[in-house]
Design a protein around this motif. Sequence first.
Motif, PDB file in Angstrom:
ATOM      1  N   LEU A  32       4.566  12.949  -8.992  1.00  0.00           N
ATOM      2  CA  LEU A  32       4.381  12.662  -7.570  1.00  0.00           C
ATOM      3  C   LEU A  32       2.999  13.143  -7.143  1.00  0.00           C
ATOM      4  CD1 LEU A  32       7.892  13.717  -6.245  1.00  0.00           C
ATOM      5  CD2 LEU A  32       7.060  11.408  -6.755  1.00  0.00           C
ATOM      6  N   LEU A  33       2.186  12.210  -6.678  1.00  0.00           N
ATOM      7  CA  LEU A  33       0.804  12.539  -6.343  1.00  0.00           C
ATOM      8  C   LEU A  33       0.683  13.315  -5.039  1.00  0.00           C
ATOM      9  CD1 LEU A  33      -0.928   9.174  -7.311  1.00  0.00           C
ATOM     10  CD2 LEU A  33      -0.738  11.265  -8.670  1.00  0.00           C
ATOM     11  N   PHE A  34       1.593  13.061  -4.082  1.00  0.00           N
ATOM     12  CA  PHE A  34       1.466  13.656  -2.760  1.00  0.00           C
ATOM     13  C   PHE A  34       2.550  14.682  -2.465  1.00  0.00           C
ATOM     14  CE2 PHE A  34      -0.732   9.687  -2.854  1.00  0.00           C
ATOM     15  CZ  PHE A  34      -1.929  10.005  -2.250  1.00  0.00           C
ATOM     16  N   ASP A  35       3.075  15.289  -3.502  1.00  0.00           N
ATOM     17  CA  ASP A  35       4.121  16.292  -3.367  1.00  0.00           C
ATOM     18  C   ASP A  35       3.593  17.601  -3.959  1.00  0.00           C
ATOM     19  OD1 ASP A  35       7.280  16.440  -2.900  1.00  0.00           O
ATOM     20  OD2 ASP A  35       6.752  17.676  -4.633  1.00  0.00           O
ATOM     21  N   ALA A  36       4.004  18.708  -3.381  1.00  0.00           N
ATOM     22  CA  ALA A  36       3.549  20.011  -3.880  1.00  0.00           C
ATOM     23  C   ALA A  36       3.949  20.234  -5.335  1.00  0.00           C
ATOM     24  CB  ALA A  36       4.092  21.128  -3.006  1.00  0.00           C
ATOM     25  N   SER A  37       5.030  19.581  -5.773  1.00  0.00           N
ATOM     26  CA  SER A  37       5.448  19.726  -7.167  1.00  0.00           C
ATOM     27  C   SER A  37       4.580  18.883  -8.104  1.00  0.00           C
ATOM     28  CB  SER A  37       6.919  19.319  -7.326  1.00  0.00           C
ATOM     29  OG  SER A  37       7.072  17.925  -7.106  1.00  0.00           O
ATOM     30  N   ASP A  49      -3.261  14.787  -0.210  1.00  0.00           N
ATOM     31  CA  ASP A  49      -2.962  14.568   1.207  1.00  0.00           C
ATOM     32  C   ASP A  49      -3.421  13.184   1.642  1.00  0.00           C
ATOM     33  OD1 ASP A  49      -5.747  14.675   1.645  1.00  0.00           O
ATOM     34  OD2 ASP A  49      -5.694  16.779   2.223  1.00  0.00           O
ATOM     35  N   SER A  50      -3.297  12.899   2.931  1.00  0.00           N
ATOM     36  CA  SER A  50      -3.595  11.560   3.440  1.00  0.00           C
ATOM     37  C   SER A  50      -5.070  11.188   3.280  1.00  0.00           C
ATOM     38  CB  SER A  50      -3.178  11.436   4.905  1.00  0.00           C
ATOM     39  OG  SER A  50      -3.844  12.404   5.694  1.00  0.00           O
ATOM     40  N   ILE A  51      -5.962  12.148   3.373  1.00  0.00           N
ATOM     41  CA  ILE A  51      -7.387  11.870   3.154  1.00  0.00           C
ATOM     42  C   ILE A  51      -7.599  11.451   1.704  1.00  0.00           C
ATOM     43  CG2 ILE A  51      -9.720  12.838   3.169  1.00  0.00           C
ATOM     44  CD1 ILE A  51      -8.473  12.457   5.970  1.00  0.00           C
ATOM     45  N   ASN A  74       5.349   4.099  -1.216  1.00  0.00           N
ATOM     46  CA  ASN A  74       5.876   3.913  -2.566  1.00  0.00           C
ATOM     47  C   ASN A  74       4.772   3.527  -3.549  1.00  0.00           C
ATOM     48  OD1 ASN A  74       8.098   3.686  -4.511  1.00  0.00           O
ATOM     49  ND2 ASN A  74       7.576   1.516  -4.479  1.00  0.00           N
ATOM     50  N   ASN A  75       3.870   2.650  -3.133  1.00  0.00           N
ATOM     51  CA  ASN A  75       2.788   2.200  -4.016  1.00  0.00           C
ATOM     52  C   ASN A  75       1.895   3.354  -4.458  1.00  0.00           C
ATOM     53  OD1 ASN A  75       3.642  -0.466  -3.815  1.00  0.00           O
ATOM     54  ND2 ASN A  75       2.227  -0.942  -2.149  1.00  0.00           N
ATOM     55  N   PHE A  76       1.700   4.330  -3.588  1.00  0.00           N
ATOM     56  CA  PHE A  76       0.808   5.458  -3.883  1.00  0.00           C
ATOM     57  C   PHE A  76       1.564   6.691  -4.375  1.00  0.00           C
ATOM     58  CE2 PHE A  76      -2.132   2.781  -1.824  1.00  0.00           C
ATOM     59  CZ  PHE A  76      -3.403   3.287  -1.988  1.00  0.00           C
ATOM     60  N   GLN A  77       2.839   6.546  -4.661  1.00  0.00           N
ATOM     61  CA  GLN A  77       3.671   7.694  -5.038  1.00  0.00           C
ATOM     62  C   GLN A  77       3.271   8.304  -6.373  1.00  0.00           C
ATOM     63  OE1 GLN A  77       7.821   6.803  -4.956  1.00  0.00           O
ATOM     64  NE2 GLN A  77       8.436   8.886  -5.358  1.00  0.00           N
ATOM     65  N   SER A  78       2.929   7.452  -7.356  1.00  0.00           N
ATOM     66  CA  SER A  78       2.602   7.949  -8.698  1.00  0.00           C
ATOM     67  C   SER A  78       1.556   7.044  -9.323  1.00  0.00           C
ATOM     68  CB  SER A  78       3.861   7.953  -9.581  1.00  0.00           C
ATOM     69  OG  SER A  78       4.273   6.615  -9.843  1.00  0.00           O
ATOM     70  N   VAL A  79       1.012   7.488 -10.431  1.00  0.00           N
ATOM     71  CA  VAL A  79       0.031   6.693 -11.171  1.00  0.00           C
ATOM     72  C   VAL A  79       0.666   5.377 -11.639  1.00  0.00           C
ATOM     73  CG1 VAL A  79      -1.314   6.624 -13.313  1.00  0.00           C
ATOM     74  CG2 VAL A  79      -1.399   8.652 -11.853  1.00  0.00           C
ATOM     75  N   ARG A  80       1.881   5.449 -12.122  1.00  0.00           N
ATOM     76  CA  ARG A  80       2.560   4.234 -12.589  1.00  0.00           C
ATOM     77  C   ARG A  80       2.711   3.236 -11.441  1.00  0.00           C
ATOM     78  NH1 ARG A  80       5.194   3.761 -17.072  1.00  0.00           N
ATOM     79  NH2 ARG A  80       5.759   5.961 -17.188  1.00  0.00           N
ATOM     80  N   ASN A  81       3.124   3.735 -10.262  1.00  0.00           N
ATOM     81  CA  ASN A  81       3.277   2.857  -9.107  1.00  0.00           C
ATOM     82  C   ASN A  81       1.939   2.244  -8.704  1.00  0.00           C
ATOM     83  OD1 ASN A  81       5.867   3.909  -9.240  1.00  0.00           O
ATOM     84  ND2 ASN A  81       6.044   4.222  -7.044  1.00  0.00           N
ATOM     85  N   LEU A  82       0.879   3.032  -8.758  1.00  0.00           N
ATOM     86  CA  LEU A  82      -0.446   2.506  -8.428  1.00  0.00           C
ATOM     87  C   LEU A  82      -0.859   1.403  -9.397  1.00  0.00           C
ATOM     88  CD1 LEU A  82      -2.531   5.672  -7.469  1.00  0.00           C
ATOM     89  CD2 LEU A  82      -2.030   3.710  -6.005  1.00  0.00           C
ATOM     90  N   ALA A  83      -0.637   1.614 -10.680  1.00  0.00           N
ATOM     91  CA  ALA A  83      -0.993   0.603 -11.686  1.00  0.00           C
ATOM     92  C   ALA A  83      -0.205  -0.683 -11.457  1.00  0.00           C
ATOM     93  CB  ALA A  83      -0.753   1.143 -13.092  1.00  0.00           C
TER      94      ALA A  83
END
Length: 91
Positions: free
Chosen positions: A30-35, A40-42, A68-77
């Motif tokens: 998860l790209l935007f999660d503390a884990s 962040d949004s910027i 959802n599209n920006f959630q992970s590298v896989r989703n972005l690809a």
Amino acid sequence: MPSTLEIKQLVIDALDLEDVTTGDIDDDMLLFDASGLGLDSIDALEIGVALRKKYQIQIEATNSDNRNNFQSVRNLAEFVTRQLDAQQPEA
């Protein structure tokens, strides 16, 4: 289709993540999660700009799928692939 490795490198370069390598980022992290990376949004805006420049794709700010599209590298690809496929002229 851009590889997840290519997307990882784009994220690292776009955000100037000096202490992060492609090996540090799991495809489903998860790209935007503390884990995960804790972005962040910027950071999302900067990734969006980098994706637009590299792949000449459109990213609509009002698209409800962006989270959802920006959630992970896989989703972005997968998102970039769908955008590129949509730009192909009908045969």
